[in-house]
Design an enzyme around this catalytic site. Structure first.
Site, PDB file in Angstrom:
ATOM      1  N   TYR A 124      26.698 -43.661  99.136  1.00  0.00           N
ATOM      2  CA  TYR A 124      27.887 -43.290  97.521  1.00  0.00           C
ATOM      3  C   TYR A 124      29.319 -43.289  98.311  1.00  0.00           C
ATOM      4  O   TYR A 124      29.754 -42.651  97.334  1.00  0.00           O
ATOM      5  CB  TYR A 124      26.914 -43.150  96.616  1.00  0.00           C
ATOM      6  CG  TYR A 124      26.620 -43.992  95.891  1.00  0.00           C
ATOM      7  CD1 TYR A 124      25.288 -45.011  96.913  1.00  0.00           C
ATOM      8  CD2 TYR A 124      26.233 -43.430  95.075  1.00  0.00           C
ATOM      9  CE1 TYR A 124      23.876 -45.592  96.221  1.00  0.00           C
ATOM     10  CE2 TYR A 124      25.212 -44.480  94.179  1.00  0.00           C
ATOM     11  CZ  TYR A 124      24.328 -44.938  94.369  1.00  0.00           C
ATOM     12  OH  TYR A 124      23.032 -46.201  94.176  1.00  0.00           O
ATOM     13  N   LYS A 191      13.462 -41.983 104.698  1.00  0.00           N
ATOM     14  CA  LYS A 191      12.774 -43.193 105.074  1.00  0.00           C
ATOM     15  C   LYS A 191      13.794 -43.117 106.832  1.00  0.00           C
ATOM     16  O   LYS A 191      14.507 -43.424 107.729  1.00  0.00           O
ATOM     17  CB  LYS A 191      13.618 -44.225 105.398  1.00  0.00           C
ATOM     18  CG  LYS A 191      13.361 -45.701 105.432  1.00  0.00           C
ATOM     19  CD  LYS A 191      11.927 -46.026 104.360  1.00  0.00           C
ATOM     20  CE  LYS A 191      11.083 -47.207 105.126  1.00  0.00           C
ATOM     21  NZ  LYS A 191       9.412 -47.121 104.794  1.00  0.00           N
ATOM     22  N   ASP A 224       8.841 -45.673 100.432  1.00  0.00           N
ATOM     23  CA  ASP A 224       8.397 -47.102  99.645  1.00  0.00           C
ATOM     24  C   ASP A 224       7.272 -46.330  98.946  1.00  0.00           C
ATOM     25  O   ASP A 224       6.598 -46.638  98.454  1.00  0.00           O
ATOM     26  CB  ASP A 224       8.215 -47.605 100.766  1.00  0.00           C
ATOM     27  CG  ASP A 224       8.494 -47.124 102.060  1.00  0.00           C
ATOM     28  OD1 ASP A 224       8.622 -46.054 102.144  1.00  0.00           O
ATOM     29  OD2 ASP A 224       7.985 -47.863 102.977  1.00  0.00           O
ATOM     30  N   ASP A 248      19.452 -42.637  92.698  1.00  0.00           N
ATOM     31  CA  ASP A 248      19.382 -43.358  91.852  1.00  0.00           C
ATOM     32  C   ASP A 248      18.342 -44.531  91.421  1.00  0.00           C
ATOM     33  O   ASP A 248      18.553 -44.359  90.007  1.00  0.00           O
ATOM     34  CB  ASP A 248      21.212 -44.200  91.895  1.00  0.00           C
ATOM     35  CG  ASP A 248      21.970 -45.059  90.942  1.00  0.00           C
ATOM     36  OD1 ASP A 248      21.436 -44.741  90.414  1.00  0.00           O
ATOM     37  OD2 ASP A 248      22.769 -45.903  91.648  1.00  0.00           O
TER      38      ASP A 248
END
Ligand code: ATP
Length: 363
Positions: A124, A191, A224, A248
């Site tokens: 972002y 991740k 995940d 987000d």
């Protein structure tokens, strides 16, 4: 002494839900002078930008703002006002609580989570290269020269910077938040196995900082796996600390766990300024119909009252929301009711007043 607060009504349902929150804040008796500053599509034609300087100056002067959602105009070349505000005012921490409320239809009970999202870096940050542009051609050549990376010539590129300094401040913020609010655990989502040099920085910096906060449990999970965990046993999680993009996405997921976007409040905080706003967007599909649920913005205003050290008023508003929801009669369509935005706001304003009377009363 009263508080001076910037009020940004915003687009779509923004003016309706911020007006509702203003009504509730005023019912608590806390003295507020509202400095109303319009931004978004409404002012774009008139002032040539959706975020005029006067809005930023107002927040800089008042230090605190209550904001409705603002639509990002697609294809006008303007970046998101929401992202611009966070970057200009260095509101690096987004705080989004998700709490199971009485009488709200949901598959889950006992959820009491807070998503703390890094607000300024990651995908972002706005560092983008358009497919086919000259800048991207130069970037491709440079990447090939530097490290042998080959990017397809029809690809667009968004860059994901995550710094040690940017991560360190959000980690410290999260641990301080945990201590101040009597919370016991922080779970970092990442991740890092795939994005070793961006998510890796986030994970390792968080782990290093965690050593200084032995009283708060620290844990990490791949994002995940965290999503699965949220869908199966969200009541076991406490604070989720996430880089921008995952934050987000998962904060909307967490809103869904406790009854939807109409109930999810948020705060964007930096060292100097604070902007309180609901998680939801401008919902143009229901703007002007009186169907918008004002509770997300009212609970954002309660977070604002806490921030202003008006803790009694903040508690009264939260209790009022819970009691109006528990009673079941007054609720908007998203929660299965037929009441309007204004009717819900008035019921919560009245209940806040009663909560404060009770707190002041004997015994
Ligand atoms: P934006 O483009 O500003 O993000 P959006 O409509 O794409 O707006 P949201 O407004 O976040 O995205 O929400 C999606 C849908 O959820 C809306 O279309 C609306 O139907 C519903 N919704 C969101 N907020 C509320 C609310 N406060 N009360 C009732 N329904 C809501």
């Amino acid at each position: 002494m009263g508080h001076r607060i910037t009020l940004i009504p915003g687009d779509g349902i923004g003016p309706e839900v911020t007006e509702a929150a203003r009504l509730v804040v005023e019912a608590t008796g806390v003295e507020v002078t509202w400095d109303v500053q319009h931004a978004g599509t409404a002012v774009m034609e008139r002032e040539g930008t959706p975020l005029p300087d006067r809005v930023l100056r107002s927040v800089e002067t008042n230090r605190t703002a209550l904001k409705g959602p603002i639509t990002t105009p697609v294809g006008t070349g303007f970046r998101s006002v929401n992202v611009a505000l966070r970057q200009e005012l260095d509101l690096f921490a987004s705080v989004r609580p998700a709490l199971s409320l009485p009488g709200v239809p949901s598959k889950y009970t006992g959820v009491d989570l807070v998503v703390i999202r890094e607000n300024t870096e990651d995908l972002y940050a706005g560092i983008e290269f358009e497919a086919g542009s000259g800048a991207l051609q130069r970037l491709r050549a440079e990447l090939r020269r530097l490290a042998g990376f080959d990017i397809r010539d029809d690809a667009g590129v968004t860059v994901k910077p995550i710094s040690i300094s940017g991560t360190r401040r959000i980690v410290r913020f999260a641990f301080d938040f945990a201590r101040r609010n009597g919370r016991r655990a922080i779970t970092v989502g990442h991740k890092a196995n795939i994005m070793r040099f961006s998510d890796g920085v986030f994970l390792f910096t968080a782990g290093a900082e965690a050593q200084f906060y032995e009283d708060v449990w620290f844990d990490e999970m791949q994002v995940d796996e965290l999503a699965l965990h949220l869908a199966s046993e969200p009541e076991t999680l406490d604070i989720l600390l996430l880089p921008n993009l995952y934050g987000d996405i998962l904060s909307d997921l967490c809103a869904g766990l406790v009854g939807g976007l109409g109930l999810a409040p948020g705060a964007n905080l930096g060292w100097e300024y604070a902007v309180f706003e609901p998680v939801h967007g401008s919902a143009p599909d229901i703007a002007g119909t009186g169907l918008a649920n004002p509770i997300a913005t009212i609970l954002s205003a309660a977070m604002m009252l806490d921030h202003l050290a008006e803790t009694g008023a903040a508690r009264a508003v939260r209790r009022a929301v819970a009691s109006v929801l528990a009673t079941g009669g007054t609720r908007t369509r998203d929660l299965g009711g037929t009441s309007s935005t204004v009717e819900v706001a008035k019921a919560i304003a009245e209940a806040s007043h009663e909560e404060l009377d009770r707190a002041d009363g004997p015994g």
